[in-house]
Design a protein around this motif. Sequence first.
Motif, PDB file in Angstrom:
ATOM      1  N   GLN A 145     -66.833-101.929   9.650  1.00 52.11           N
ATOM      2  CA  GLN A 145     -66.200-100.892  10.470  1.00 52.11           C
ATOM      3  C   GLN A 145     -66.289 -99.521   9.791  1.00 52.11           C
ATOM      4  O   GLN A 145     -66.306 -98.485  10.461  1.00 52.11           O
ATOM      5  CB  GLN A 145     -64.728-101.245  10.760  1.00 52.11           C
ATOM      6  N   VAL A 146     -66.361 -99.503   8.460  1.00 50.11           N
ATOM      7  CA  VAL A 146     -66.481 -98.240   7.732  1.00 50.11           C
ATOM      8  C   VAL A 146     -67.826 -97.578   8.048  1.00 50.11           C
ATOM      9  O   VAL A 146     -67.925 -96.357   8.218  1.00 50.11           O
ATOM     10  CB  VAL A 146     -66.316 -98.457   6.218  1.00 50.11           C
ATOM     11  N   ILE A 147     -68.860 -98.395   8.148  1.00 47.43           N
ATOM     12  CA  ILE A 147     -70.189 -97.873   8.488  1.00 47.43           C
ATOM     13  C   ILE A 147     -70.200 -97.355   9.920  1.00 47.43           C
ATOM     14  O   ILE A 147     -70.725 -96.266  10.204  1.00 47.43           O
ATOM     15  CB  ILE A 147     -71.250 -98.969   8.288  1.00 47.43           C
ATOM     16  N   LYS A 148     -69.596 -98.094  10.835  1.00 50.40           N
ATOM     17  CA  LYS A 148     -69.542 -97.662  12.232  1.00 50.40           C
ATOM     18  C   LYS A 148     -68.763 -96.354  12.374  1.00 50.40           C
ATOM     19  O   LYS A 148     -69.172 -95.447  13.108  1.00 50.40           O
ATOM     20  CB  LYS A 148     -68.907 -98.751  13.089  1.00 50.40           C
ATOM     21  N   GLU A 149     -67.660 -96.255  11.661  1.00 57.12           N
ATOM     22  CA  GLU A 149     -66.859 -95.029  11.706  1.00 57.12           C
ATOM     23  C   GLU A 149     -67.630 -93.845  11.148  1.00 57.12           C
ATOM     24  O   GLU A 149     -67.557 -92.726  11.676  1.00 57.12           O
ATOM     25  CB  GLU A 149     -65.564 -95.232  10.923  1.00 57.12           C
ATOM     26  N   TYR A 150     -68.410 -94.084  10.091  1.00 61.45           N
ATOM     27  CA  TYR A 150     -69.189 -92.995   9.493  1.00 61.45           C
ATOM     28  C   TYR A 150     -70.182 -92.418  10.503  1.00 61.45           C
ATOM     29  O   TYR A 150     -70.280 -91.196  10.667  1.00 61.45           O
ATOM     30  CB  TYR A 150     -69.935 -93.487   8.251  1.00 61.45           C
ATOM     31  N   PHE A 151     -70.920 -93.301  11.189  1.00 64.98           N
ATOM     32  CA  PHE A 151     -71.931 -92.798  12.122  1.00 64.98           C
ATOM     33  C   PHE A 151     -71.291 -92.148  13.346  1.00 64.98           C
ATOM     34  O   PHE A 151     -71.844 -91.182  13.888  1.00 64.98           O
ATOM     35  CB  PHE A 151     -72.895 -93.912  12.517  1.00 64.98           C
ATOM     36  N   SER A 152     -70.135 -92.634  13.762  1.00 63.53           N
ATOM     37  CA  SER A 152     -69.456 -91.976  14.886  1.00 63.53           C
ATOM     38  C   SER A 152     -68.992 -90.584  14.480  1.00 63.53           C
ATOM     39  O   SER A 152     -69.110 -89.624  15.255  1.00 63.53           O
ATOM     40  CB  SER A 152     -68.276 -92.827  15.366  1.00 63.53           C
ATOM     41  N   GLN A 153     -68.490 -90.452  13.255  1.00 66.17           N
ATOM     42  CA  GLN A 153     -68.047 -89.147  12.769  1.00 66.17           C
ATOM     43  C   GLN A 153     -69.223 -88.207  12.540  1.00 66.17           C
ATOM     44  O   GLN A 153     -69.131 -87.001  12.789  1.00 66.17           O
ATOM     45  CB  GLN A 153     -67.240 -89.331  11.484  1.00 66.17           C
ATOM     46  N   LEU A 154     -70.351 -88.771  12.076  1.00 61.54           N
ATOM     47  CA  LEU A 154     -71.558 -87.962  11.870  1.00 61.54           C
ATOM     48  C   LEU A 154     -72.023 -87.381  13.196  1.00 61.54           C
ATOM     49  O   LEU A 154     -72.438 -86.223  13.277  1.00 61.54           O
ATOM     50  CB  LEU A 154     -72.650 -88.825  11.237  1.00 61.54           C
ATOM     51  N   PHE A 155     -71.932 -88.179  14.233  1.00 60.74           N
ATOM     52  CA  PHE A 155     -72.315 -87.721  15.570  1.00 60.74           C
ATOM     53  C   PHE A 155     -71.383 -86.618  16.054  1.00 60.74           C
ATOM     54  O   PHE A 155     -71.818 -85.562  16.506  1.00 60.74           O
ATOM     55  CB  PHE A 155     -72.297 -88.902  16.546  1.00 60.74           C
ATOM     56  N   LEU A 156     -70.080 -86.847  15.941  1.00 61.56           N
ATOM     57  CA  LEU A 156     -69.103 -85.887  16.441  1.00 61.56           C
ATOM     58  C   LEU A 156     -69.141 -84.575  15.655  1.00 61.56           C
ATOM     59  O   LEU A 156     -68.959 -83.496  16.223  1.00 61.56           O
ATOM     60  CB  LEU A 156     -67.697 -86.495  16.383  1.00 61.56           C
ATOM     61  N   ALA A 157     -69.405 -84.681  14.347  1.00 58.25           N
ATOM     62  CA  ALA A 157     -69.405 -83.476  13.515  1.00 58.25           C
ATOM     63  C   ALA A 157     -70.531 -82.521  13.887  1.00 58.25           C
ATOM     64  O   ALA A 157     -70.420 -81.310  13.673  1.00 58.25           O
ATOM     65  CB  ALA A 157     -69.519 -83.867  12.041  1.00 58.25           C
ATOM     66  N   GLY A 158     -71.601 -83.048  14.470  1.00 57.10           N
ATOM     67  CA  GLY A 158     -72.742 -82.196  14.798  1.00 57.10           C
ATOM     68  C   GLY A 158     -72.825 -81.843  16.262  1.00 57.10           C
ATOM     69  O   GLY A 158     -73.900 -81.496  16.752  1.00 57.10           O
ATOM     70  N   ALA A 159     -71.724 -81.934  16.984  1.00 54.10           N
ATOM     71  CA  ALA A 159     -71.777 -81.703  18.433  1.00 54.10           C
ATOM     72  C   ALA A 159     -70.671 -80.785  18.903  1.00 54.10           C
ATOM     73  O   ALA A 159     -69.600 -80.719  18.306  1.00 54.10           O
ATOM     74  CB  ALA A 159     -71.684 -83.043  19.160  1.00 54.10           C
ATOM     75  N   ASP A 160     -70.948 -80.049  20.006  1.00 52.83           N
ATOM     76  CA  ASP A 160     -69.913 -79.336  20.739  1.00 52.83           C
ATOM     77  C   ASP A 160     -69.437 -80.275  21.848  1.00 52.83           C
ATOM     78  O   ASP A 160     -70.246 -80.781  22.636  1.00 52.83           O
ATOM     79  CB  ASP A 160     -70.470 -78.048  21.365  1.00 52.83           C
ATOM     80  N   ILE A 161     -68.124 -80.497  21.920  1.00 52.49           N
ATOM     81  CA  ILE A 161     -67.601 -81.532  22.809  1.00 52.49           C
ATOM     82  C   ILE A 161     -66.410 -81.002  23.610  1.00 52.49           C
ATOM     83  O   ILE A 161     -65.571 -80.275  23.080  1.00 52.49           O
ATOM     84  CB  ILE A 161     -67.145 -82.771  21.998  1.00 52.49           C
ATOM     85  N   THR A 162     -66.378 -81.367  24.872  1.00 44.34           N
ATOM     86  CA  THR A 162     -65.203 -81.111  25.702  1.00 44.34           C
ATOM     87  C   THR A 162     -64.483 -82.437  25.936  1.00 44.34           C
ATOM     88  O   THR A 162     -65.076 -83.392  26.451  1.00 44.34           O
ATOM     89  CB  THR A 162     -65.595 -80.503  27.058  1.00 44.34           C
ATOM     90  N   PHE A 163     -63.219 -82.485  25.538  1.00 44.80           N
ATOM     91  CA  PHE A 163     -62.374 -83.644  25.799  1.00 44.80           C
ATOM     92  C   PHE A 163     -61.523 -83.340  27.039  1.00 44.80           C
ATOM     93  O   PHE A 163     -60.628 -82.496  26.984  1.00 44.80           O
ATOM     94  CB  PHE A 163     -61.457 -83.932  24.606  1.00 44.80           C
ATOM     95  N   ASP A 164     -61.850 -83.977  28.136  1.00 39.80           N
ATOM     96  CA  ASP A 164     -61.073 -83.800  29.368  1.00 39.80           C
ATOM     97  C   ASP A 164     -60.038 -84.924  29.418  1.00 39.80           C
ATOM     98  O   ASP A 164     -60.278 -86.014  29.944  1.00 39.80           O
ATOM     99  CB  ASP A 164     -61.998 -83.856  30.588  1.00 39.80           C
TER     100      ASP A 164
END
Length: 259
Positions: free
Chosen positions: A58-77
């Motif tokens: 789960q630590v590896i999965k969390e890392y890649f999810s955070q890597l994705f989010l850190a490099g994106a502009d995101i709208t949370f509706d």
Amino acid sequence: MKAVILAGGYGTRISEESAVRPKPMVNIGPQPIIWHILKIYAHYGITDFIVACGYKGQVIKEYFSQLFLAGADITFDIQNNSLEVHQQRAEPWRVTCVDTGLESMTGGRLRRVRDYLNPDEPFCMTYGDGVSDVNIAEVIAFHKKQGSLATMTAIKPPGRFGAFALHPDDLKVSDFVEKPHGDGAWINGGFFVLDPKVIDYIPSDAEPWEKSPMQNLARAGEMAAYRHSGFWQPMDTLRDKMVLEELWESGKAPWKVWS
């Protein structure tokens, strides 16, 4: 072409770090070693990865999810329960994290990712705890030329300790050598190129890839060896981590083949 990263072991020899994270998530500089491995492959155009997870996956999965989010502009509706990604500036990687079992051996982990491979195309595979300046494109070309089911990158590891030479006529030391090569034997350095048919050589989850599967492939004349005389370094122990950290901090890390 895809690359499989074996990232599920307990990492007991570096328990100072692996008690809280899987070994592939131990940092070298600001990023975990698995990031360095993916950067090596991506330099040669391989950006589709399968990470065989196990211990603390789960630590590896969390890392890649955070890597994705850190490099994106995101709208949370929040009102409409939706998320929209406007711009993505992260690495151009496709990463599939597969739970291959807590107790599976290396062969078992490879066996469990079979459904995520293209059955008609070879794939790369390596361990999630070692880096090298090996030319992946050359290893792939070598594999295709050999026509075997498997190609292993063979390396000669450096000696762990400094050595000295004794004068032949007396007991005086005549010379010192700082960390000479080991006993001259070639060893498995990972960075494989494999045909999916090699998975037929793995009988169960309890089978290490390095035992009967590799032995039987070799006996069948289906294991080629690409000899690499350049840099290669695993991260088995805390001392190995310190060596890699020092190289990275110096700005002269040999495995940093990317710009």
